[in-house]
Design a protein around this motif. Structure first.
Motif, PDB file in Angstrom:
ATOM      1  N   PHE A  46       0.917  -1.287   0.039  1.00 41.36           N
ATOM      2  CA  PHE A  46      -0.031  -0.238   0.041  1.00 41.36           C
ATOM      3  C   PHE A  46       0.963   1.399   0.143  1.00 41.36           C
ATOM      4  CE2 PHE A  46      -3.496  -2.791   1.704  1.00 41.36           C
ATOM      5  CZ  PHE A  46      -4.269  -2.476   0.913  1.00 41.36           C
ATOM      6  N   ALA A  47       1.935   1.313   0.710  1.00 41.96           N
ATOM      7  CA  ALA A  47       2.595   2.465   0.779  1.00 41.96           C
ATOM      8  C   ALA A  47       3.479   2.678  -0.628  1.00 41.96           C
ATOM      9  CB  ALA A  47       3.844   2.080   1.878  1.00 41.96           C
ATOM     10  N   GLY A  58       2.952   6.118  -3.644  1.00 40.59           N
ATOM     11  CA  GLY A  58       3.884   6.806  -4.322  1.00 40.59           C
ATOM     12  C   GLY A  58       5.116   7.076  -3.225  1.00 40.59           C
ATOM     13  N   ALA A  59       5.192   6.437  -2.450  1.00 40.86           N
ATOM     14  CA  ALA A  59       6.257   6.378  -1.268  1.00 40.86           C
ATOM     15  C   ALA A  59       7.476   6.033  -2.029  1.00 40.86           C
ATOM     16  CB  ALA A  59       5.859   5.732   0.008  1.00 40.86           C
ATOM     17  N   ARG A  60       8.784   6.505  -1.370  1.00 39.52           N
ATOM     18  CA  ARG A  60       9.993   6.002  -1.883  1.00 39.52           C
ATOM     19  C   ARG A  60      10.794   5.943  -0.769  1.00 39.52           C
ATOM     20  NH1 ARG A  60       7.445   4.797  -5.468  1.00 39.52           N
ATOM     21  NH2 ARG A  60       7.518   5.114  -7.728  1.00 39.52           N
ATOM     22  N   GLU A  61      12.059   5.234  -0.827  1.00 40.10           N
ATOM     23  CA  GLU A  61      12.953   5.199   0.147  1.00 40.10           C
ATOM     24  C   GLU A  61      13.223   6.512   0.844  1.00 40.10           C
ATOM     25  OE1 GLU A  61      15.403   3.591   2.942  1.00 40.10           O
ATOM     26  OE2 GLU A  61      14.100   2.512   1.810  1.00 40.10           O
ATOM     27  N   GLY A  62      13.429   6.244   2.044  1.00 39.99           N
ATOM     28  CA  GLY A  62      13.571   7.506   3.138  1.00 39.99           C
ATOM     29  C   GLY A  62      12.187   8.279   3.563  1.00 39.99           C
ATOM     30  N   TRP A  69       8.422   7.212   5.130  1.00 44.69           N
ATOM     31  CA  TRP A  69       7.431   6.133   5.669  1.00 44.69           C
ATOM     32  C   TRP A  69       6.147   6.505   5.792  1.00 44.69           C
ATOM     33  CZ3 TRP A  69       8.694   1.109   5.891  1.00 44.69           C
ATOM     34  CH2 TRP A  69       7.706   0.387   6.711  1.00 44.69           C
ATOM     35  N   PRO A  70       5.247   6.355   4.727  1.00 46.46           N
ATOM     36  CA  PRO A  70       3.870   6.751   4.614  1.00 46.46           C
ATOM     37  C   PRO A  70       2.842   6.274   5.605  1.00 46.46           C
ATOM     38  CG  PRO A  70       4.124   5.339   3.008  1.00 46.46           C
ATOM     39  CD  PRO A  70       5.381   5.355   3.595  1.00 46.46           C
ATOM     40  N   VAL A  71       2.851   6.550   6.911  1.00 55.09           N
ATOM     41  CA  VAL A  71       2.217   6.136   8.104  1.00 55.09           C
ATOM     42  C   VAL A  71       0.754   6.261   7.682  1.00 55.09           C
ATOM     43  CG1 VAL A  71       1.798   6.123  10.524  1.00 55.09           C
ATOM     44  CG2 VAL A  71       4.131   6.290   9.719  1.00 55.09           C
ATOM     45  N   LEU A  72       0.497   7.404   7.323  1.00 52.39           N
ATOM     46  CA  LEU A  72      -1.010   7.810   7.123  1.00 52.39           C
ATOM     47  C   LEU A  72      -1.689   6.879   6.108  1.00 52.39           C
ATOM     48  CD1 LEU A  72      -3.316   9.554   7.924  1.00 52.39           C
ATOM     49  CD2 LEU A  72      -2.605  11.255   5.997  1.00 52.39           C
ATOM     50  N   PHE A  73      -1.313   6.682   4.951  1.00 50.21           N
ATOM     51  CA  PHE A  73      -2.073   5.985   3.888  1.00 50.21           C
ATOM     52  C   PHE A  73      -1.801   4.646   4.352  1.00 50.21           C
ATOM     53  CE2 PHE A  73      -2.260   3.467   0.145  1.00 50.21           C
ATOM     54  CZ  PHE A  73      -3.532   3.844  -0.477  1.00 50.21           C
ATOM     55  N   GLY A  74      -0.697   3.886   4.386  1.00 52.35           N
ATOM     56  CA  GLY A  74      -0.539   2.487   4.975  1.00 52.35           C
ATOM     57  C   GLY A  74      -1.305   2.198   6.239  1.00 52.35           C
ATOM     58  N   ALA A  75      -1.389   2.948   7.256  1.00 53.85           N
ATOM     59  CA  ALA A  75      -1.909   2.623   8.549  1.00 53.85           C
ATOM     60  C   ALA A  75      -3.509   2.508   8.400  1.00 53.85           C
ATOM     61  CB  ALA A  75      -1.583   3.472   9.523  1.00 53.85           C
ATOM     62  N   VAL A  76      -3.958   3.765   7.471  1.00 55.40           N
ATOM     63  CA  VAL A  76      -5.509   3.768   7.311  1.00 55.40           C
ATOM     64  C   VAL A  76      -5.911   2.648   6.527  1.00 55.40           C
ATOM     65  CG1 VAL A  76      -7.286   5.051   6.220  1.00 55.40           C
ATOM     66  CG2 VAL A  76      -5.446   6.250   7.647  1.00 55.40           C
TER      67      VAL A  76
END
Length: 363
Positions: free
Chosen positions: A299-300, A304-308, A310-317
């Motif tokens: 999901f991250a 559109g996330a990349r190394e460096g 950590w898309p907590v919001l999108f992945g967690a939701v």
């Protein structure tokens, strides 16, 4: 407090008639709001007496460790008879669950250390890291035998899964003997095969107790947990080309998962969806839980996330929505899915009814 096993024993002894016993079970289930089969409950403790005994056992083995650590390799051999003798009372006579689990841990730890040091001395091997494949097979077989004997004597459900885990190392070691320098991918495939075999055995145990009212359901619970850890982690790693052998550090694992491409992310989610379907059909949630880290990374990546970062919001939701949906609508989703299966398959799956039919044999 009386349990189903006590009632079954009373029926066998002729104390209670079978029909009256079944009526009592139905009445007690309604009065106590007994959990249906699809709640997947399992037993680890019967009460605070289990906890009290477990604290005493932990202190005893800590004292044993302090007293025998100066003896070197021989010290591990003291744990096995001590654990076994304690299990004879606390597990076989008192039927305590948590002490049975702790004594199994002591048995595995002491027995494994004793077997390892004995093999190192006999073979002249310097360290455990340089242990030969034959040595790995010998120690794994010994540990499996210990766990198997513990299961046969005390019927502690997790001992069956521990025996299966001890056997996991053997196919890979045999492959190394037959084909030296075997590719890590083949080792991963063999490990995945072990996980699938464990899942099949777990399903057999499940099918012997579709109402999940006996110890068989507890055995299946631990086997499903072990199988799920292997199938989810190894299967998903193989699907995206991650190494299977060895244990990565957190930063290495994070870096790999955060550098997934779109194809890998969709592959993970497709497999995770398949895991969810299998979990619903079998009414076991271990597969879903075991693949959470990979699904989160997928999901991250799609966000559109990349190394460096950590898309907590999108992945967690996203994961929260999936998990809460499963928790809230598990039963209707499972019923809708299972009702589409052939009757011959449905008959082998866990029931959601609270009452056992009278035709069910007493075991």
């Amino acid at each position: 407090m009386y349990e189903n096993a006590d009632l079954d024993a009373a029926v066998k002894a002729g104390i209670f008639p079978a029909d009256a016993t079944e009526k009592f079970r139905s009445f007690a289930a309604k009065q106590a709001a007994q959990l249906p089969a699809d709640d997947e409950h399992f037993r680890l403790s019967r009460g605070f007496s289990d906890i009290l005994a477990s604290v005493g056992i932990a202190l005893l083995f800590f004292s044993l460790y302090v007293a025998t650590r100066s003896l070197g390799p021989v010290s591990g051999l003291f744990y096995v008879p001590t654990a076994w003798l304690l299990a004879e009372y606390f597990v076989r006579q008192r039927k305590m669950l948590l002490p049975g689990f702790l004594l199994l841990v002591a048995l595995i730890g002491g027995g494994g250390y004793g077997l390892l040091t004995l093999w190192l001395d006999v073979s002249g091997t310097a360290t455990a890291a340089s242990l030969s494949p034959l040595g790995n097979i010998a120690i794994s077989s010994g540990m499996a035998l210990l766990c198997g004997l513990y299961w046969l004597r005390f019927r502690v459900p997790i001992a069956y899964a521990a025996m299966a885990l001890a056997l996991y190392n053997i196919p890979g070691m045999i492959a190394l003997i037959v084909v030296p320098g075997v590719a890590p991918t083949l080792e991963g495939v063999l490990l995945l095969g072990c996980g699938i075999a464990t899942f099949a055995v777990a399903m057999w145990w499940d099918m012997t107790d579709v109402y999940r009212q006996t110890r068989r359901a507890d055995v299946a619970f631990w086997l499903h947990g072990l199988a799920a850890l292997v199938i989810a982690n190894v299967g998903l790693r193989l699907a995206i080309g991650m190494p299977v052998n060895g244990i990565e550090k957190y930063e290495q694992l994070r870096s790999t998962l955060m550098s997934l491409d779109t194809t890998q992310a969709f592959s993970i989610l497709a497999l995770y969806a398949a895991f969810a379907i299998v979990s619903l059909i079998t009414d076991r949630r271990a597969l879903i839980v075991s693949g959470l880290v990979f699904a989160f990374a997928a999901f991250a990546t799609l966000s559109g996330a990349r190394e460096g970062s950590w898309p907590v919001l999108f992945g967690a939701v996203a994961m929260a929505v999936l998990i809460l949906s499963a928790a809230i609508w598990w039963t209707p989703m499972r019923r809708s899915l299972v009702n589409r299966l052939p009757l011959s398959i449905r008959a082998q799956l866990p029931r959601t009814e609270l009452q056992r039919p009278r035709s069910r044999p007493i075991a």
